[in-house]
Design a protein around this motif. Structure first.
Motif, PDB file in Angstrom:
ATOM      1  N   ALA A 537       0.836  -1.205   0.000  1.00 51.32           N
ATOM      2  CA  ALA A 537       0.000   0.000   0.000  1.00 51.32           C
ATOM      3  C   ALA A 537       0.874   1.260   0.000  1.00 51.32           C
ATOM      4  CB  ALA A 537      -0.915  -0.010   1.224  1.00 51.32           C
ATOM      5  N   LEU A 538       1.936   1.271   0.797  1.00 49.78           N
ATOM      6  CA  LEU A 538       2.839   2.423   0.809  1.00 49.78           C
ATOM      7  C   LEU A 538       3.547   2.580  -0.530  1.00 49.78           C
ATOM      8  CD1 LEU A 538       4.345   1.917   4.385  1.00 49.78           C
ATOM      9  CD2 LEU A 538       2.917   3.844   3.665  1.00 49.78           C
ATOM     10  N   ASN A 539       3.951   1.452  -1.128  1.00 46.76           N
ATOM     11  CA  ASN A 539       4.599   1.503  -2.443  1.00 46.76           C
ATOM     12  C   ASN A 539       3.659   2.086  -3.496  1.00 46.76           C
ATOM     13  OD1 ASN A 539       7.009   0.431  -1.565  1.00 46.76           O
ATOM     14  ND2 ASN A 539       6.445  -1.677  -2.044  1.00 46.76           N
ATOM     15  N   ALA A 540       2.383   1.640  -3.460  1.00 47.54           N
ATOM     16  CA  ALA A 540       1.426   2.104  -4.462  1.00 47.54           C
ATOM     17  C   ALA A 540       1.190   3.612  -4.350  1.00 47.54           C
ATOM     18  CB  ALA A 540       0.118   1.335  -4.317  1.00 47.54           C
ATOM     19  N   LEU A 541       1.062   4.121  -3.113  1.00 47.87           N
ATOM     20  CA  LEU A 541       0.850   5.548  -2.933  1.00 47.87           C
ATOM     21  C   LEU A 541       2.087   6.336  -3.355  1.00 47.87           C
ATOM     22  CD1 LEU A 541      -0.767   7.977  -1.979  1.00 47.87           C
ATOM     23  CD2 LEU A 541       0.002   7.509   0.363  1.00 47.87           C
ATOM     24  N   ASN A 542       3.244   5.870  -2.964  1.00 48.25           N
ATOM     25  CA  ASN A 542       4.487   6.559  -3.337  1.00 48.25           C
ATOM     26  C   ASN A 542       4.645   6.622  -4.855  1.00 48.25           C
ATOM     27  OD1 ASN A 542       7.191   7.590  -2.169  1.00 48.25           O
ATOM     28  ND2 ASN A 542       7.843   6.149  -3.752  1.00 48.25           N
ATOM     29  N   LYS A 543       4.329   5.519  -5.522  1.00 47.41           N
ATOM     30  CA  LYS A 543       4.423   5.459  -6.983  1.00 47.41           C
ATOM     31  C   LYS A 543       3.397   6.379  -7.632  1.00 47.41           C
ATOM     32  CE  LYS A 543       4.255   2.086 -10.770  1.00 47.41           C
ATOM     33  NZ  LYS A 543       4.034   0.638 -11.101  1.00 47.41           N
ATOM     34  N   GLY A 544       2.171   6.397  -7.087  1.00 48.07           N
ATOM     35  CA  GLY A 544       1.129   7.253  -7.641  1.00 48.07           C
ATOM     36  C   GLY A 544       1.461   8.723  -7.518  1.00 48.07           C
ATOM     37  N   LEU A 545       2.018   9.123  -6.366  1.00 51.42           N
ATOM     38  CA  LEU A 545       2.417  10.526  -6.180  1.00 51.42           C
ATOM     39  C   LEU A 545       3.543  10.904  -7.138  1.00 51.42           C
ATOM     40  CD1 LEU A 545       2.358  10.757  -2.271  1.00 51.42           C
ATOM     41  CD2 LEU A 545       0.780  11.869  -3.854  1.00 51.42           C
ATOM     42  N   LYS A 546       4.461   9.966  -7.357  1.00 53.74           N
ATOM     43  CA  LYS A 546       5.595  10.238  -8.243  1.00 53.74           C
ATOM     44  C   LYS A 546       5.129  10.403  -9.688  1.00 53.74           C
ATOM     45  CE  LYS A 546       9.338   8.217  -7.145  1.00 53.74           C
ATOM     46  NZ  LYS A 546      10.397   7.195  -6.894  1.00 53.74           N
ATOM     47  N   LYS A 547       4.165   9.583 -10.116  1.00 48.69           N
ATOM     48  CA  LYS A 547       3.687   9.621 -11.498  1.00 48.69           C
ATOM     49  C   LYS A 547       2.520  10.580 -11.698  1.00 48.69           C
ATOM     50  CE  LYS A 547       5.129   5.012 -12.996  1.00 48.69           C
ATOM     51  NZ  LYS A 547       4.687   3.766 -13.656  1.00 48.69           N
ATOM     52  N   GLY A 548       1.955  11.114 -10.606  1.00 48.68           N
ATOM     53  CA  GLY A 548       0.835  12.038 -10.727  1.00 48.68           C
ATOM     54  C   GLY A 548      -0.466  11.382 -11.119  1.00 48.68           C
ATOM     55  N   THR A 549      -0.705  10.143 -10.669  1.00 43.74           N
ATOM     56  CA  THR A 549      -1.927   9.408 -11.034  1.00 43.74           C
ATOM     57  C   THR A 549      -2.928   9.355  -9.877  1.00 43.74           C
ATOM     58  OG1 THR A 549      -0.901   7.316 -10.351  1.00 43.74           O
ATOM     59  CG2 THR A 549      -0.670   7.974 -12.681  1.00 43.74           C
ATOM     60  N   THR A 550      -2.742  10.202  -8.877  1.00 45.30           N
ATOM     61  CA  THR A 550      -3.602  10.135  -7.685  1.00 45.30           C
ATOM     62  C   THR A 550      -4.801  11.069  -7.754  1.00 45.30           C
ATOM     63  OG1 THR A 550      -2.206  11.786  -6.608  1.00 45.30           O
ATOM     64  CG2 THR A 550      -1.683   9.461  -6.214  1.00 45.30           C
ATOM     65  N   GLY A 551      -5.006  11.721  -8.886  1.00 45.64           N
ATOM     66  CA  GLY A 551      -6.147  12.620  -8.999  1.00 45.64           C
ATOM     67  C   GLY A 551      -5.958  13.933  -8.285  1.00 45.64           C
ATOM     68  N   GLY A 552      -4.710  14.420  -8.225  1.00 42.98           N
ATOM     69  CA  GLY A 552      -4.453  15.729  -7.621  1.00 42.98           C
ATOM     70  C   GLY A 552      -3.990  15.704  -6.189  1.00 42.98           C
ATOM     71  N   VAL A 553      -3.845  14.543  -5.579  1.00 45.92           N
ATOM     72  CA  VAL A 553      -3.354  14.454  -4.204  1.00 45.92           C
ATOM     73  C   VAL A 553      -1.878  14.836  -4.172  1.00 45.92           C
ATOM     74  CG1 VAL A 553      -2.886  12.893  -2.278  1.00 45.92           C
ATOM     75  CG2 VAL A 553      -5.035  12.716  -3.530  1.00 45.92           C
ATOM     76  N   LYS A 554      -1.515  15.684  -3.178  1.00 44.35           N
ATOM     77  CA  LYS A 554      -0.135  16.124  -3.035  1.00 44.35           C
ATOM     78  C   LYS A 554       0.233  16.183  -1.557  1.00 44.35           C
ATOM     79  CE  LYS A 554      -0.268  19.097  -7.161  1.00 44.35           C
ATOM     80  NZ  LYS A 554      -0.150  20.501  -7.634  1.00 44.35           N
ATOM     81  N   VAL A 555       1.519  16.019  -1.291  1.00 46.99           N
ATOM     82  CA  VAL A 555       2.044  16.226   0.059  1.00 46.99           C
ATOM     83  C   VAL A 555       2.676  17.602   0.082  1.00 46.99           C
ATOM     84  CG1 VAL A 555       3.652  15.443   1.817  1.00 46.99           C
ATOM     85  CG2 VAL A 555       2.419  13.775   0.429  1.00 46.99           C
ATOM     86  N   THR A 556       2.071  18.529   0.838  1.00 45.63           N
ATOM     87  CA  THR A 556       2.529  19.927   0.874  1.00 45.63           C
ATOM     88  C   THR A 556       2.800  20.328   2.324  1.00 45.63           C
ATOM     89  OG1 THR A 556       0.252  20.731   1.011  1.00 45.63           O
ATOM     90  CG2 THR A 556       1.190  20.453  -1.200  1.00 45.63           C
ATOM     91  N   LYS A 557       2.818  21.633   2.557  1.00 46.73           N
ATOM     92  CA  LYS A 557       3.016  22.178   3.903  1.00 46.73           C
ATOM     93  C   LYS A 557       1.851  23.080   4.263  1.00 46.73           C
ATOM     94  CE  LYS A 557       7.427  20.987   4.963  1.00 46.73           C
ATOM     95  NZ  LYS A 557       7.929  20.479   6.247  1.00 46.73           N
ATOM     96  N   LYS A 558       1.466  23.080   5.538  1.00 39.03           N
ATOM     97  CA  LYS A 558       0.435  23.979   6.031  1.00 39.03           C
ATOM     98  C   LYS A 558       0.855  24.444   7.420  1.00 39.03           C
ATOM     99  CE  LYS A 558      -4.569  24.358   6.721  1.00 39.03           C
ATOM    100  NZ  LYS A 558      -5.868  23.668   6.645  1.00 39.03           N
ATOM    101  N   LYS A 559       1.040  25.754   7.539  1.00 39.06           N
ATOM    102  CA  LYS A 559       1.525  26.331   8.798  1.00 39.06           C
ATOM    103  C   LYS A 559       2.827  25.677   9.240  1.00 39.06           C
ATOM    104  CE  LYS A 559      -3.073  27.655  10.463  1.00 39.06           C
ATOM    105  NZ  LYS A 559      -4.083  27.531  11.542  1.00 39.06           N
ATOM    106  N   GLY A 560       3.661  25.385   8.248  1.00 33.38           N
ATOM    107  CA  GLY A 560       4.974  24.823   8.541  1.00 33.38           C
ATOM    108  C   GLY A 560       5.002  23.337   8.784  1.00 33.38           C
TER     109      GLY A 560
END
Length: 1013
Positions: A537-560
């Motif tokens: 499951a972690l591999n699939a999410l990591n791969k999806g974020l790398k390829k941009g296939t998650t439908g716009g999900v991103k890991v960003t920052k909020k209030k640091g």
């Protein structure tokens, strides 16, 4: 027999072997086909069928084997000499014989001895009889003879049961039970008229008899609102029931279900009804009532204790907050005020304070700042303790000694032994006027007195422990321990010893229980599979974020801080033809009165047949009873009430009126929680059976959510709802994706939605097989994730706090593999050894939930925060973290899953919106001052909505069966297709109930095609 068969099932069950084909050699046409079907049906069911019992797929499959046209089955003669010969041949072939009168008597004896003590349902008794006949190689008796056998068995069991119960009671106990209903005026004494005679004695005895009758009614009632007077009244009630002296083994050998059935029967009886019953039956009814109510009253006392302790604390905090708020105003913009003060002081360093600072910030503002600063947390807590002490010592304290003597507490955890020792100390000092405990007394402090209370409990001069604040600490500690089930109550049911929740046969049938949960026996295999899926499951999410296939999900920052950004689910195309479909239904069938709809659904499903009387016999004509049950269902399901329905029906010219008294009697004897649940189950199962799965889908996904209803303050379930505001009760719904509600339950507003979700999935008892469960944030927790995995269904919540979610690592060395997840990976890792070491115990707890020996709400109470936890509870939480991490990974990586969850929850929101329109009487509040009333109202609403879904399903399928409508449907139409709509219904105004007219809906699904035609 089921109506739908797969080809593999037909081949396995309906294929004729060589010996059976020999029997068909001299038969042809309809006779050949009918005999073949009867031969195989008897092999499967051990009884002879009626025409409608044989499913259509079996007819067509058999016709292919015997080379006969399937349509000839309609010509098979079901009466006469030919079928008698066929039955004789079938019996001889299978080694069966016809039953004799002696066989029927033996069957009745066997049922009375073995089955009746554990089962009350006629359907289950009938099924047990058929099974017994198969074992004895006897053809089951005919329907009328079966009913005679069942009636004879029930009569025999009732006689044996009542005689055994009376024999187990002492003469004193029997006398006290009889006193509950004694009402006759005593005969005047012979010298009543003589001088000096006590002429008031008969009147006094009459008053005492009336008081006993009043206690019988009081005994049936639930406790009222959470007040000290309610607690004291319940203590008196428990003491009076305990004084009857019922032995603990009174109903040994008889199931709780049977005892509960006798209790339900007694609950609906008046004193005059008891008086007319034979003495053994009367005593048994009263004993069952007192036996069950004693446990229920004990549980009620615990609930009152929990709520009252909470109420004392909350009231004290609110009162102090009010006083502090009155003493000072909170000063807005303090930082800016300080900047202005500093600026003025620097600009005019030589000026007086009044001259330099007051023009910038007024004197009153400075005073407010000082007052607010002084009102710190320590001062607040000190004043709260003072208020608590005053409120407790002047009012609530007088109930404590009585409660400790009325209820016996127990504990299996040595960690909580100080609380038990503290309770013993309180009991020892119950009648003492001393202000402090003696210096020689051992006063437990650990897990009893919080750190910030110690200075309030111990006198600083004498170092003695003051009783009043210590008692408050003990009550708070007791409340926490009870809620976590670490301390339990003897004689209760809900709050009983938690060890009794676990299945007693687990050790002997471990393999069976593991197989039922589909889990491996070896914990190493279980953990290895978890690890593999966790990493995947972690591999699939990591791969999806790398390829941009998650439908716009991103890991960003909020209030640091790291933040998971999830875009909202995109809007779907508006269905084009669903509104036209509703208009077509209204055009074909017109506007349908809601009462008429309920009648038509009963005509198709026969759900009123589930309403059995709690009385010993029924004398009302079946047709009259059916009509009255429909009127009661309508009145309760709309919350209009029995009186309004009776008034409305009486006002219609030419219509047979059912009086309010008649309807209330029907409500009292027939409409209860068990019967309503059985009726709902019948309608839901009929809906699922009638549905075209190609149109509606397989029906294996379910959404759950709750809705707050207003309720009477006198009802002890009524609580203030923190989220929605206002006092009320929650109704928790489980709605399948196409609007079939499979279960509902009435809960308090503070009850766990996670427990409600689990309870509904396990207890719905419909034919729906749910493997996916949608909830909102409140219906999910790490414990919920753990039990969902152990019970083999997927928990799919829509999490509001998904942005701040953290993913647990499988171990310390894998972090570098998931570079895209940097920041949202927790520093904590999963303790796999803890899971493996407690795996067997976790399966044991899951088995307790599956079998119903434990209630989900009580089991999940053990996972409340604070205090030491058992290793098994910690292991379940650790398992929940694994499953939650896997779900979040799937949720973030898969846009389709997010959309699926969103759509599923929209369905239950639609169900809640229907509640508002249908449950319109009495402003939509659940009336009644006890649990039974509100549950009956909620279940009646559930039944009405289920009836709407059933009828709409049938009508939608009739319309969409036409090719022109099939061509119109788009993918958006199919996705949005719903069976819960009411634009074609008249919800108000007309109460006409013509039982002779029915809507034309074609053949009822599930019936044989010839019978339907």
């Amino acid at each position: 027999m089921k109506r739908e068969w797969e080809l593999e099932e037909l081949i396995e069950c309906w294929t004729l072997d060589q010996e059976e084909l020999v029997l068909l050699a001299n038969k042809s046409g309809a006779t050949r086909l009918g005999f073949g079907l009867m031969l195989k049906f008897f092999e499967l069911e051990a009884r002879f069928p009626r025409r409608e019992d044989i499913p259509r797929p079996a007819v067509e499959f058999m016709a292919g084997q015997v080379k006969v046209d399937a349509e000839l089955f309609a010509a098979y003669d079901w009466s006469g000499r030919t079928i008698k010969n066929h039955r004789a041949q079938v019996r001889d072939f299978h080694g069966f014989r016809e039953p004799t009168v002696g066989d029927e008597d033996k069957l009745a004896d066997w049922l009375a001895d073995k089955i009746c003590p554990v089962e009350m349902s006629r359907d289950r008794l009938r099924a047990a009889l058929v099974t017994r006949c198969r074992e004895e190689r006897i053809e089951p008796p005919k329907t009328t003879r079966i009913e005679r056998v069942l009636g004879s068995a029930e009569t025999m069991f009732e006689r044996q049961f009542t005689e055994t119960t009376v024999a187990r009671l002492s003469a004193l106990s029997v006398g006290k039970l009889e006193e509950l209903i004694v009402a006759e005026d005593p005969a005047p004494s012979a010298d009543a008229g003589s001088e000096g005679a006590d002429v008031s004695e008969p009147e006094e005895q009459a008053v005492q008899a009336a008081a006993r009758r009043a206690f019988l009614q009081e005994l049936k009632e639930d406790p009222g609102s959470f007040q000290l007077d309610t607690l004291l009244a319940e203590i008196v009630k428990l003491e009076r029931v305990s004084a009857i002296g019922l032995p603990a083994s009174l109903f040994e050998g008889v199931s709780e279900k049977v005892v509960a059935g006798w209790r339900a029967r007694a609950m609906k009886m008046y004193p005059s009804d008891f008086e007319t019953a034979p003495q053994p039956i009367r005593v048994t009814l009263l004993a069952a009532l007192c036996h069950v109510r004693q446990a229920e009253i004990t549980d009620g006392l615990v609930e009152l204790l929990i709520q009252l302790v909470h109420k004392i604390s909350v009231r004290a905090e609110k009162k102090v907050e009010g006083e502090l708020n009155a003493e000072f105003r909170r000063v807005a913009g303090k930082n800016w005020i300080l900047v202005k003060l500093a600026t003025a002081a620097l600009a005019l360093p030589e000026e007086l304070v009044r001259t330099a600072l007051y023009p910038v910030v007024g004197k009153r503002t400075l005073e407010d700042i000082i007052a607010e600063a002084k009102a710190n947390e320590k001062q607040f807590n000190t004043r709260v303790r003072t208020k608590l002490r005053g409120s407790y010592s002047h009012h609530y304290r007088r109930g404590l000694p009585k409660l400790l003597r009325a209820v016996t507490f127990g504990c299996n955890n040595e960690v909580f032994r100080p609380v038990m020792d503290a309770l013993a100390l309180l009991d020892r000092y119950a009648d003492s006027d001393e202000e402090f405990y003696a210096a020689s007394d051992v006063v437990p402090f650990e897990h009893v007195v919080p750190e910030d209370w110690k200075e309030a409990v111990v006198d600083p001069e004498t170092w003695l422990v003051e009783r009043i604040p210590y008692e408050l600490c003990v009550l708070v500690a007791l409340r926490k321990a009870i809620r976590r089930r670490e301390i339990w109550v003897e004689g209760g049911n809900t709050w009983r010893n938690p060890d009794h929740d676990l299945p007693v046969d687990f050790e002997d049938n471990r393999d069976v229980h593991y197989e039922a949960l589909k889990k491996p026996r070896d914990p190493a295999d279980f953990v290895a599979d978890l690890k593999k899926r966790h990493v995947a499951a972690l591999n699939a999410l990591n791969k999806g974020l790398k390829k941009g296939t998650t439908g716009g999900v991103k890991v960003t920052k909020k209030k640091g801080e790291p933040w998971i950004s999830v875009p909202p689910v995109g809007k779907q195309p508006e269905p084009e033809n669903l509104e036209k479909l509703k208009e077509e239904i209204a055009r074909r069938w017109g506007v349908i009165d809601l009462l008429d709809l309920i009648k038509n659904v009963d005509h198709a499903t026969k759900f009123t047949g589930e309403f059995t009387s709690v009385a010993s016999r029924t004398v009302t004509d079946a047709a009259v009873l059916q009509r009255r049950l429909l009127l009661c269902t309508f009145g309760l399901g709309t919350n209009m009430g029995i009186k309004r329905v009776a008034d409305g029906t009486a006002a219609i010219p030419g219509m047979e009126a059912d009086t309010e008294a008649a309807l209330r009697r029907t409500r009292r004897l027939f409409v209860n929680r068990d019967n309503l649940r059985a009726a709902i189950r019948t309608v839901v199962n009929a809906t699922l059976e009638a549905r075209d799965t190609d149109l509606w889908g397989p029906g294996t996904a379910c959404a759950s959510d709750s809705r707050k209803f207003g309720s009477w303050s006198a009802n002890h379930m009524t609580e203030w709802h923190q989220r929605y505001g206002g006092a009320g009760i929650m109704v928790y719904w489980h709605v399948e994706r196409k609007n079939v509600c499979i279960y509902s339950q009435v809960r308090s507003t503070t009850d766990s939605e996670v427990a409600s979700m689990i309870e509904g999935l396990l207890r719905h008892l419909t034919s729906a097989e749910i493997d996916r469960q949608y909830t909102d944030t409140h219906g999910a927790s790490i414990v919920g994730f753990a039990f969902s995995h152990l019970l083999d269904f997927k928990l799919l919540p829509r999490l509001k706090n998904i942005g701040s979610a953290r993913l647990y690592r499988p171990g310390l060395t894998e972090g570098e593999a998931w570079s895209e997840l940097d920041g949202v990976l927790s520093g904590k890792t999963i303790d796999w050894d803890l899971i493996a070491n407690n795996y067997d115990q976790m399966i044991k707890y899951a088995t307790a939930l599956r079998l119903g020996t434990a209630e989900a709400h009580q089991m999940l109470r053990r996972f409340t925060r604070g205090g030491p936890k058992h290793p098994t509870y910690r292991a379940i939480e650790e398992l929940g973290r694994v499953i939650r991490t896997m779900f979040i990974c799937d949720y973030l990586a898969n846009e389709d899953l997010r959309r699926e969850i969103h759509e599923g929850l929209n369905v239950v929101e639609n169900w809640n919106s229907a509640n508002k329109d249908l449950f319109y009487g009495k402003a939509g509040d659940l009336t009644g001052d006890d649990r039974e009333h509100v549950e009956v109202s909620a279940l009646a609403l559930h039944l009405v909505q289920a009836a709407i879904v059933y009828l709409n399903t049938r009508m939608v399928q009739i319309v969409l069966a036409e090719p022109k409508w099939q061509k119109k449907l788009t993918d958006a139409d199919r996705r949005g297709l719903s069976a819960l709509f009411w634009s074609h219904l008249n919800l108000y105004g007309k109460f006409e109930l013509d039982m002779s007219k029915q809507l034309d809906l074609g053949p009822v699904p599930g019936l044989d095609f010839d019978q339907a035609s």
